[in-house]
Each structure stands twice: as C-alpha cells, then as structure tokens.
Design a protein around this motif. Structure first.
Motif, mmCIF file in Angstrom:
data_model
loop_
_atom_site.group_PDB
_atom_site.id
_atom_site.type_symbol
_atom_site.label_atom_id
_atom_site.label_comp_id
_atom_site.label_asym_id
_atom_site.label_seq_id
_atom_site.Cartn_x
_atom_site.Cartn_y
_atom_site.Cartn_z
ATOM 1 N N ILE A 1 -7.381 -5.936 -2.074
ATOM 2 C CA ILE A 1 -8.561 -6.787 -1.850
ATOM 3 C C ILE A 1 -8.503 -7.989 -2.781
ATOM 4 O O ILE A 1 -8.706 -9.133 -2.363
ATOM 5 C CB ILE A 1 -9.862 -5.985 -2.091
ATOM 6 C CG1 ILE A 1 -10.070 -4.954 -0.984
ATOM 7 C CG2 ILE A 1 -11.072 -6.903 -2.201
ATOM 8 C CD1 ILE A 1 -11.162 -3.939 -1.282
ATOM 9 N N GLN A 2 -8.221 -7.726 -4.045
ATOM 10 C CA GLN A 2 -8.187 -8.800 -5.040
ATOM 11 C C GLN A 2 -7.001 -9.744 -4.808
ATOM 12 O O GLN A 2 -7.132 -10.957 -4.975
ATOM 13 C CB GLN A 2 -8.124 -8.198 -6.442
ATOM 14 C CG GLN A 2 -9.410 -7.479 -6.803
ATOM 15 C CD GLN A 2 -9.295 -6.635 -8.068
ATOM 16 O OE1 GLN A 2 -8.198 -6.330 -8.516
ATOM 17 N NE2 GLN A 2 -10.441 -6.252 -8.615
ATOM 18 N N ARG B 1 -8.359 -2.058 5.149
ATOM 19 C CA ARG B 1 -8.207 -0.726 5.762
ATOM 20 C C ARG B 1 -7.767 -0.836 7.223
ATOM 21 O O ARG B 1 -6.924 -0.073 7.689
ATOM 22 C CB ARG B 1 -9.487 0.086 5.622
ATOM 23 C CG ARG B 1 -9.766 0.482 4.181
ATOM 24 C CD ARG B 1 -10.882 1.510 4.055
ATOM 25 N NE ARG B 1 -11.187 1.787 2.667
ATOM 26 C CZ ARG B 1 -10.476 2.606 1.889
ATOM 27 N NH1 ARG B 1 -9.419 3.204 2.363
ATOM 28 N NH2 ARG B 1 -10.824 2.804 0.628
ATOM 29 N N TYR C 1 0.844 -1.204 0.000
ATOM 30 C CA TYR C 1 0.000 0.000 0.000
ATOM 31 C C TYR C 1 0.878 1.253 0.000
ATOM 32 O O TYR C 1 0.629 2.189 -0.759
ATOM 33 C CB TYR C 1 -0.925 -0.010 1.224
ATOM 34 C CG TYR C 1 -1.795 1.217 1.329
ATOM 35 C CD1 TYR C 1 -2.918 1.350 0.521
ATOM 36 C CD2 TYR C 1 -1.493 2.231 2.225
ATOM 37 C CE1 TYR C 1 -3.725 2.477 0.612
ATOM 38 C CE2 TYR C 1 -2.282 3.351 2.317
ATOM 39 C CZ TYR C 1 -3.397 3.474 1.511
ATOM 40 O OH TYR C 1 -4.188 4.593 1.593
ATOM 41 N N LYS D 1 0.150 0.409 -4.280
ATOM 42 C CA LYS D 1 -0.984 -0.471 -4.573
ATOM 43 C C LYS D 1 -2.255 0.150 -3.994
ATOM 44 O O LYS D 1 -2.248 0.716 -2.903
ATOM 45 C CB LYS D 1 -0.793 -1.862 -3.969
ATOM 46 C CG LYS D 1 0.289 -2.679 -4.613
ATOM 47 C CD LYS D 1 -0.171 -3.221 -5.946
ATOM 48 C CE LYS D 1 0.893 -4.154 -6.508
ATOM 49 N NZ LYS D 1 0.573 -4.590 -7.852
ATOM 50 N N THR D 2 -3.351 0.017 -4.711
ATOM 51 C CA THR D 2 -4.621 0.552 -4.226
ATOM 52 C C THR D 2 -5.284 -0.464 -3.302
ATOM 53 O O THR D 2 -4.934 -1.654 -3.314
ATOM 54 C CB THR D 2 -5.582 0.856 -5.392
ATOM 55 O OG1 THR D 2 -5.944 -0.385 -6.018
ATOM 56 C CG2 THR D 2 -4.959 1.817 -6.402
ATOM 57 N N VAL D 3 -6.253 0.005 -2.539
ATOM 58 C CA VAL D 3 -7.006 -0.885 -1.655
ATOM 59 C C VAL D 3 -7.698 -1.960 -2.495
ATOM 60 O O VAL D 3 -7.707 -3.140 -2.124
ATOM 61 C CB VAL D 3 -8.017 -0.086 -0.800
ATOM 62 C CG1 VAL D 3 -8.947 -1.012 -0.042
ATOM 63 C CG2 VAL D 3 -7.284 0.840 0.164
ATOM 64 N N LEU D 4 -8.254 -1.576 -3.645
ATOM 65 C CA LEU D 4 -8.928 -2.543 -4.511
ATOM 66 C C LEU D 4 -7.957 -3.634 -4.989
ATOM 67 O O LEU D 4 -8.300 -4.820 -4.981
ATOM 68 C CB LEU D 4 -9.560 -1.839 -5.719
ATOM 69 C CG LEU D 4 -10.340 -2.735 -6.682
ATOM 70 C CD1 LEU D 4 -11.465 -3.463 -5.963
ATOM 71 C CD2 LEU D 4 -10.891 -1.909 -7.833
ATOM 72 N N GLU D 5 -6.747 -3.262 -5.352
ATOM 73 C CA GLU D 5 -5.757 -4.249 -5.772
ATOM 74 C C GLU D 5 -5.401 -5.197 -4.626
ATOM 75 O O GLU D 5 -5.225 -6.398 -4.826
ATOM 76 C CB GLU D 5 -4.491 -3.544 -6.287
ATOM 77 C CG GLU D 5 -4.691 -2.846 -7.616
ATOM 78 C CD GLU D 5 -3.507 -1.979 -8.013
ATOM 79 O OE1 GLU D 5 -3.214 -1.929 -9.216
ATOM 80 O OE2 GLU D 5 -2.876 -1.354 -7.127
ATOM 81 N N SER E 1 -11.811 -8.411 2.767
ATOM 82 C CA SER E 1 -12.779 -7.338 2.557
ATOM 83 C C SER E 1 -12.077 -5.982 2.606
ATOM 84 O O SER E 1 -10.962 -5.851 3.131
ATOM 85 C CB SER E 1 -13.861 -7.388 3.643
ATOM 86 O OG SER E 1 -13.308 -7.032 4.903
ATOM 87 N N GLU E 2 -12.757 -4.979 2.074
ATOM 88 C CA GLU E 2 -12.209 -3.625 2.106
ATOM 89 C C GLU E 2 -11.978 -3.189 3.550
ATOM 90 O O GLU E 2 -10.938 -2.599 3.875
ATOM 91 C CB GLU E 2 -13.158 -2.644 1.414
ATOM 92 C CG GLU E 2 -12.662 -1.216 1.431
ATOM 93 C CD GLU E 2 -13.579 -0.246 0.699
ATOM 94 O OE1 GLU E 2 -13.321 0.972 0.817
ATOM 95 O OE2 GLU E 2 -14.526 -0.679 0.032
#
Length: 95
Positions: free
Chosen positions: A70-71, A81, A60, A64-68, A76-77
């Motif tokens: 998560i995948q 977080r 992060y 890297k994004t939170v969505l990346e 979960s988001e």
C-alpha cells in the motif's frame, strides 16, 4: 474526425429516413468492420498496469506485506488485495 453535412453526403431517401430518428444533432457513424480498441490499448497504459500488478504480486509472494505494498504503490488495501487475488488466479490458470 470531421463534421460533414448529411445533405451533402447522403442520398435524399436515406437522409429522410435518418430525420425520422434524429434532426439537427451530431451523430457518430463508426467505420465499417473496425473493432474499437479497448481501454489503454492504444497508449500502452494497459501493459504498464499489468506489469505493475505482476510486480505487486511477485513482491507479495516474496514476503512483502499488504501494508508495505500500500505504501509503496499508493493504492488502497482493497486494490492491493484485488490485484493479488486476480493475479494469483491468472497465474494458476496458466499452469
């Protein structure tokens, strides 16, 4: 852990006292002075999760994004977080 009959191992007066509280049921008596292991300490799970969380935070911090995340980690988001916030707090407190 093995089962023992109280009348075979306890003095009669102690057995009578215990029967005031519990009768005919199984009771666990912990070992004297032994600290119980925390979650994941015996099998190494705690260390693995801590390493994973540091890895998530590091990725992060490096863009890297939170969505990346998560995948990539199937979390979960909300979990991602929480990991980021908690790891950031630990990192700041260690400085």
């Amino acid at each position: 852990m093995s089962y023992k009959n109280g009348k075979d191992v306890l003095p009669p007066n102690l057995l009578k006292q215990l029967q005031e509280y519990i009768q005919g049921e199984i009771i666990y008596i912990p070992k004297k002075g032994q600290k119980r292991a925390g979650w994941g300490e015996n099998n190494g799970t705690r260390v693995i999760i801590e390493q994973r969380n540091r890895e998530i935070f590091h990725k992060y911090e490096n863009g890297k994004t939170v969505l990346e995340l998560i995948q990539a980690y199937h979390l979960s988001e909300d979990s991602i977080r929480k990991i980021i916030v908690k790891t950031r707090e630990l990192t700041v407190s260690q400085v």
